[in-house]
Design a protein around this motif. Structure first.
Motif, PDB file in Angstrom:
ATOM      1  N   ALA A 619       0.866  -1.175  -0.033  1.00 30.03           N
ATOM      2  CA  ALA A 619      -0.188   0.054   0.133  1.00 30.03           C
ATOM      3  C   ALA A 619       0.897   1.256   0.123  1.00 30.03           C
ATOM      4  O   ALA A 619       1.943   1.205   0.801  1.00 30.03           O
ATOM      5  CB  ALA A 619      -0.982  -0.140   1.205  1.00 30.03           C
ATOM      6  N   MET A 620       0.551   2.170  -0.729  1.00 26.64           N
ATOM      7  CA  MET A 620       1.177   3.259  -0.926  1.00 26.64           C
ATOM      8  C   MET A 620       0.196   4.694  -0.587  1.00 26.64           C
ATOM      9  O   MET A 620      -0.923   4.853  -1.109  1.00 26.64           O
ATOM     10  CB  MET A 620       1.890   3.597  -2.239  1.00 26.64           C
ATOM     11  N   TRP A 621       0.453   5.521   0.144  1.00 23.49           N
ATOM     12  CA  TRP A 621      -0.281   6.855   0.297  1.00 23.49           C
ATOM     13  C   TRP A 621       0.475   7.990  -0.467  1.00 23.49           C
ATOM     14  O   TRP A 621       1.654   8.212  -0.173  1.00 23.49           O
ATOM     15  CB  TRP A 621      -0.470   7.000   1.735  1.00 23.49           C
ATOM     16  N   VAL A 622      -0.166   8.735  -1.024  1.00 18.80           N
ATOM     17  CA  VAL A 622       0.248  10.154  -1.714  1.00 18.80           C
ATOM     18  C   VAL A 622      -0.789  10.984  -1.672  1.00 18.80           C
ATOM     19  O   VAL A 622      -1.875  10.757  -1.682  1.00 18.80           O
ATOM     20  CB  VAL A 622       0.754   9.605  -3.256  1.00 18.80           C
ATOM     21  N   ASN A 623      -0.276  12.218  -1.522  1.00 19.85           N
ATOM     22  CA  ASN A 623      -1.027  13.362  -1.391  1.00 19.85           C
ATOM     23  C   ASN A 623      -1.422  14.226  -2.595  1.00 19.85           C
ATOM     24  O   ASN A 623      -0.714  14.422  -3.622  1.00 19.85           O
ATOM     25  CB  ASN A 623      -0.765  14.479  -0.311  1.00 19.85           C
ATOM     26  N   ILE A 624      -2.845  14.496  -2.778  1.00 24.87           N
ATOM     27  CA  ILE A 624      -3.099  15.462  -3.813  1.00 24.87           C
ATOM     28  C   ILE A 624      -3.359  16.896  -3.188  1.00 24.87           C
ATOM     29  O   ILE A 624      -4.484  16.973  -2.474  1.00 24.87           O
ATOM     30  CB  ILE A 624      -4.556  14.899  -4.768  1.00 24.87           C
ATOM     31  N   GLN A 625      -2.689  17.794  -3.475  1.00 22.79           N
ATOM     32  CA  GLN A 625      -2.640  19.320  -2.804  1.00 22.79           C
ATOM     33  C   GLN A 625      -3.362  19.941  -3.700  1.00 22.79           C
ATOM     34  O   GLN A 625      -2.893  20.259  -4.996  1.00 22.79           O
ATOM     35  CB  GLN A 625      -1.343  19.706  -2.180  1.00 22.79           C
ATOM     36  N   HIS A 626      -4.140  20.918  -3.142  1.00 22.81           N
ATOM     37  CA  HIS A 626      -5.122  21.844  -3.837  1.00 22.81           C
ATOM     38  C   HIS A 626      -5.355  21.633  -5.410  1.00 22.81           C
ATOM     39  O   HIS A 626      -4.924  22.398  -6.179  1.00 22.81           O
ATOM     40  CB  HIS A 626      -4.199  23.382  -3.756  1.00 22.81           C
ATOM     41  N   PRO A 627      -5.966  20.542  -5.351  1.00 26.94           N
ATOM     42  CA  PRO A 627      -6.808  20.387  -6.725  1.00 26.94           C
ATOM     43  C   PRO A 627      -7.453  21.713  -7.193  1.00 26.94           C
ATOM     44  O   PRO A 627      -8.104  22.321  -6.515  1.00 26.94           O
ATOM     45  CB  PRO A 627      -7.321  19.268  -6.623  1.00 26.94           C
ATOM     46  N   GLY A 628      -7.532  21.855  -8.380  1.00 30.51           N
ATOM     47  CA  GLY A 628      -8.093  23.160  -8.808  1.00 30.51           C
ATOM     48  C   GLY A 628      -9.578  23.101  -9.510  1.00 30.51           C
ATOM     49  O   GLY A 628     -10.063  23.876  -9.732  1.00 30.51           O
ATOM     50  N   LEU A 629     -10.020  21.939  -9.525  1.00 33.55           N
ATOM     51  CA  LEU A 629     -11.306  21.918 -10.165  1.00 33.55           C
ATOM     52  C   LEU A 629     -12.470  21.388  -9.142  1.00 33.55           C
ATOM     53  O   LEU A 629     -12.771  22.142  -8.239  1.00 33.55           O
ATOM     54  CB  LEU A 629     -11.342  20.943 -11.417  1.00 33.55           C
ATOM     55  N   SER A 630     -12.572  20.105  -9.078  1.00 31.08           N
ATOM     56  CA  SER A 630     -13.584  19.604  -8.248  1.00 31.08           C
ATOM     57  C   SER A 630     -13.126  18.155  -7.503  1.00 31.08           C
ATOM     58  O   SER A 630     -13.905  17.369  -6.766  1.00 31.08           O
ATOM     59  CB  SER A 630     -15.003  19.364  -8.854  1.00 31.08           C
ATOM     60  N   TYR A 631     -12.060  17.807  -7.634  1.00 27.92           N
ATOM     61  CA  TYR A 631     -11.524  16.656  -6.948  1.00 27.92           C
ATOM     62  C   TYR A 631     -11.656  16.571  -5.566  1.00 27.92           C
ATOM     63  O   TYR A 631     -11.413  17.576  -4.963  1.00 27.92           O
ATOM     64  CB  TYR A 631     -10.093  16.276  -7.403  1.00 27.92           C
ATOM     65  N   PRO A 632     -11.941  15.498  -4.790  1.00 27.48           N
ATOM     66  CA  PRO A 632     -12.279  14.065  -5.336  1.00 27.48           C
ATOM     67  C   PRO A 632     -13.616  13.865  -5.857  1.00 27.48           C
ATOM     68  O   PRO A 632     -13.977  12.577  -6.263  1.00 27.48           O
ATOM     69  CB  PRO A 632     -12.129  13.154  -4.058  1.00 27.48           C
ATOM     70  N   ALA A 633     -14.583  14.791  -5.766  1.00 29.08           N
ATOM     71  CA  ALA A 633     -15.842  14.216  -6.142  1.00 29.08           C
ATOM     72  C   ALA A 633     -15.822  14.119  -7.590  1.00 29.08           C
ATOM     73  O   ALA A 633     -16.519  13.448  -8.445  1.00 29.08           O
ATOM     74  CB  ALA A 633     -16.583  15.403  -5.841  1.00 29.08           C
ATOM     75  N   SER A 634     -15.049  14.989  -8.431  1.00 30.63           N
ATOM     76  CA  SER A 634     -14.752  15.123  -9.754  1.00 30.63           C
ATOM     77  C   SER A 634     -15.963  15.043 -10.691  1.00 30.63           C
ATOM     78  O   SER A 634     -16.380  14.344 -11.466  1.00 30.63           O
ATOM     79  CB  SER A 634     -13.927  13.824 -10.192  1.00 30.63           C
ATOM     80  N   ASP A 635     -16.869  15.841 -10.162  1.00 30.85           N
ATOM     81  CA  ASP A 635     -18.298  16.158 -10.634  1.00 30.85           C
ATOM     82  C   ASP A 635     -18.481  17.590 -11.395  1.00 30.85           C
ATOM     83  O   ASP A 635     -19.509  17.915 -11.880  1.00 30.85           O
ATOM     84  CB  ASP A 635     -19.303  15.980  -9.820  1.00 30.85           C
ATOM     85  N   GLY A 636     -17.283  18.470 -11.285  1.00 28.24           N
ATOM     86  CA  GLY A 636     -17.379  19.707 -12.021  1.00 28.24           C
ATOM     87  C   GLY A 636     -18.201  20.851 -10.996  1.00 28.24           C
ATOM     88  O   GLY A 636     -18.200  21.992 -11.671  1.00 28.24           O
ATOM     89  N   ARG A 637     -18.670  20.263  -9.906  1.00 30.08           N
ATOM     90  CA  ARG A 637     -19.427  21.359  -9.173  1.00 30.08           C
ATOM     91  C   ARG A 637     -18.870  21.506  -7.788  1.00 30.08           C
ATOM     92  O   ARG A 637     -18.638  22.433  -7.177  1.00 30.08           O
ATOM     93  CB  ARG A 637     -20.889  20.852  -9.151  1.00 30.08           C
TER      94      ARG A 637
END
Length: 657
Positions: A619-637
């Motif tokens: 198992a590996m954990w990695v960070n997604i910092q300051h996504p610019g759109l709608s991640y992690p919902a990834s629904d555009g809203r």
């Protein structure tokens, strides 16, 4: 009212953080301009080995100093870059899966409320939730159970998305509740995790270990600055307790099972409105503290007097003039004792520290490596006075209070030297502004200037190869190298948009060595002959020497147990120079062959940062910092959320093999 987007705010923060404040002369450096041919042909024998990222559970491997490694091949196929401006997902190599694991606003401690998608959580609620902008992290396994551990995660800074109306000023002042919410969203989360009956890693609620540490948490001061006049304020005349930790970027850990959070761009939170004093007070001026009525990024001083460091002769210790001196340190946290008070370890010295990566030799000798993340700053190491005894791991709690801080000089012939920042040594005397060791440590940048250290292209993460103790440091970029600082073999590009990774090999693989050899492991950038969208070839200064998949601006680093080097990037993916790079990414490198493969791509606008593994590396954990759109919902809203991602292999095997 100011309501920038998350992406705009990150770019603004990056630009502000990246202002060079090193104006010292370095007569020991040569004005050497190297051509791209010299760089790529190996004027310094630039082939390279590994770096050191000891993410080996909570234990360090005692390295034997061997250099002939049998590195297994990189066992996955490369993925393509993602250049779509609307890309809002995480993609990993075939045969792997990545899923959101722990996001801003998720519950941490008992009584936490649910995250509000309209950012209506109060500051009191935020104190019990995951903070923003996940960065460095580490997994600590329980001594008797590798299927259970503590995941400790830094929360570097905050975005306007923290508030419903973004960053708001009314008549030049911030709202107090907004500032407190930002302070609550900084710091560190400690969260228990375990493998459930279905064999999946999950967060544990409730847990006695779960804990939030923030900019409002009381911390103990230890080491040479404990009780010193330079840390005294009107609120803390004893200089023994500091409220909070700020801008925790990368991290470190110890062989006795504690976490080391590092305070990076803390200067953004303070002001000193006395411009005359600003010019004369080294501890403010050399770190770039603003002279404005509010800071360029936060404006906390408008409602929280502690962040106004303007001298006030009517108050004891001139009010809060020393408050900035109380930040920029290494903070030690015991994740297994939720009642313990974090400790600021002042022997490490004070600067905008990106991380503090440990090296541990077989004889117990240790060193901790750090970069100072600003253009033209330095690479450091701290060598504890005492050696670590693995037979008595818990008798070393105070060894971080005694040792020597060194700064690196990189010579053009591939040799290097560690220069000790010790009072009385090489001009570190009262005549030059250093009347004691306390001033040397508080003003470590100025002390390094005095010694003639080598200004580097934004030194960030370090990592250490656990097999041979070779050290790797990312030099992320410096687009003004040629106008601000002399070119040299370690920093050879005058317009360095893509950065490089430098390898340091200590003499005799000894972490306490004074001399070392260095080489450029990789120069990041495009392939020769690559064309832009307009059909024109990319400029020569944008071409690197990568053997494999292209990338820019290396930032995070880590070694797995087999000796593969993982590289995480941080660049502005909206910059036209990055059009072929696409979104930020994580890659894997073979330290011997220098083959590099792209393993993961993040959503548009994010930085990929922070990396750690389970003890068996499945198992590996990695960070997604300051996504610019709608991640992690990834629904555009939905409001975007910094998120820790869990990566596993479909067949349950070791990641990377």
């Amino acid at each position: 009212m100011n309501k920038p987007s998350s992406s705009d705010f990150h770019q603004h923060m990056s630009a502000h953080d990246d202002i060079a404040v090193n104006h010292s002369d370095h007569p020991s450096l040569n004005d050497v301009v190297l051509s791209r041919r010299q760089i790529l042909k190996g004027s310094l024998n630039a082939a390279a080995m590994g770096f050191f990222g000891l993410n080996l559970s909570s234990n360090l491997v005692f390295a034997a100093g061997k250099n002939n490694l049998n590195i297994p091949f990189i066992g996955f196929n490369s993925i393509q870059p993602q250049t779509d401006p609307g890309f809002d997902h995480v993609v990993v190599a075939d045969g792997y899966q990545a899923k959101p694991f722990f996001s801003w606003g998720d519950p941490v401690v008992t009584g936490a409320t649910d995250w509000n998608a309209d950012a209506l959580n109060s500051w009191q609620e935020q104190l019990k939730q995951a903070g923003q902008n996940h960065d460095g992290m580490h997994f600590f396994a329980f001594p008797d159970d590798n299927n259970r551990g503590l995941l400790v995660i830094n929360h570097e800074y905050t975005n306007p998305t923290l508030h419903k109306d973004g960053i708001t000023f009314i008549d030049g002042k911030r709202r107090l509740d907004d500032v407190k919410k930002e302070q609550a969203a900084h710091g560190v989360s400690v969260i228990e995790v375990k493998i459930d009956k279905q064999g999946q890693w999950q967060c544990v609620y409730p847990s006695v270990y779960n804990r939030r540490i923030s900019a409002l948490t009381i911390m103990h001061v230890s080491g040479p600055l404990a009780g010193h006049d330079l840390l005294k304020t009107v609120d803390d005349p004893a200089a023994m307790e500091i409220i909070g930790t700020l801008n925790n970027c990368s991290n470190g850990f110890t062989p006795w099972g504690t976490y080391l959070a590092c305070e990076e761009n803390w200067h953004n939170y303070f002001v000193n409105q006395d411009a005359t004093d600003y010019q004369s007070r080294v501890s403010h001026h050399r770190y770039g503290i603003s002279t404005g009525k509010t800071t360029k990024s936060y404006g906390w001083s408008s409602v929280d007097k502690r962040f106004d460091a303007t001298p006030n002769a009517e108050l004891p210790h001139q009010g809060y003039v020393n408050e900035p001196n109380r930040f920029g340190w290494v903070v030690e946290i015991d994740p297994f004792d939720p009642d313990s008070k974090p400790i600021k370890r002042t022997a490490f010295g004070r600067f905008c520290r990106e991380g503090v990566t440990p090296a541990l030799a077989e004889n117990g000798q240790m060193a901790f490596y750090s970069g100072d993340d600003t253009r033209g700053e330095y690479v450091y190491k701290f060598v504890p006075q005492q050696r670590f005894d693995k037979t008595q791991p818990h008798k070393h709690r105070d060894m971080l209070d005694h040792g020597t801080l060194y700064v690196a000089r990189f010579n053009n012939d591939g040799s290097g030297r560690w220069l000790p920042l010790v009072h009385g040594h090489s001009g570190l005397t009262a005549e030059n502004g250093f009347p004691s060791q306390a001033e040397v440590l508080v003003n470590a940048r100025a002390a390094a200037d005095q010694l003639g250290a080598t200004p580097m292209d934004r030194p960030e993460w370090a990592t250490v190869n656990p097999h041979n103790l070779d050290v790797y440091v990312t030099l992320t970029n410096n687009y003004l190298r040629g106008t601000e600082f002399a070119l040299n073999a370690a920093n050879p590009r005058p317009d360095n948009r893509h950065g490089q990774i430098i390898k340091i090999q200590e003499d005799q693989a000894d972490p306490a060595a004074i001399s070392f050899q260095w080489e450029l492991f990789v120069v990041a950038g495009e392939k020769a002959g690559t064309q832009n969208a307009d059909g024109k070839p990319v400029a020569e200064h944008l071409v690197g020497n990568i053997e494999g998949d292209i990338f820019s601006s290396p930032d995070g680093l880590g070694f797995d147990k087999d000796g593969r080097l993982w590289i995480l990037t941080d660049y502005d993916d909206e910059d036209p120079v990055m059009e072929n790079m696409g979104c930020n990414q994580m890659l894997c490198a073979n330290p011997q062959t220098r083959e590099i493969k792209r393993f993961m791509v993040g959503p548009r606008g994010c930085e990929i940062t922070g990396i750690t593994w389970s003890p068996d590396y499945t198992a590996m954990w990695v960070n997604i910092q300051h996504p610019g759109l709608s991640y992690p919902a990834s629904d555009g809203r939905t409001r975007p959320r910094s998120t820790t991602v869990l990566i596993t292999k479909d067949d349950g095997g070791v990641i990377g093999r």
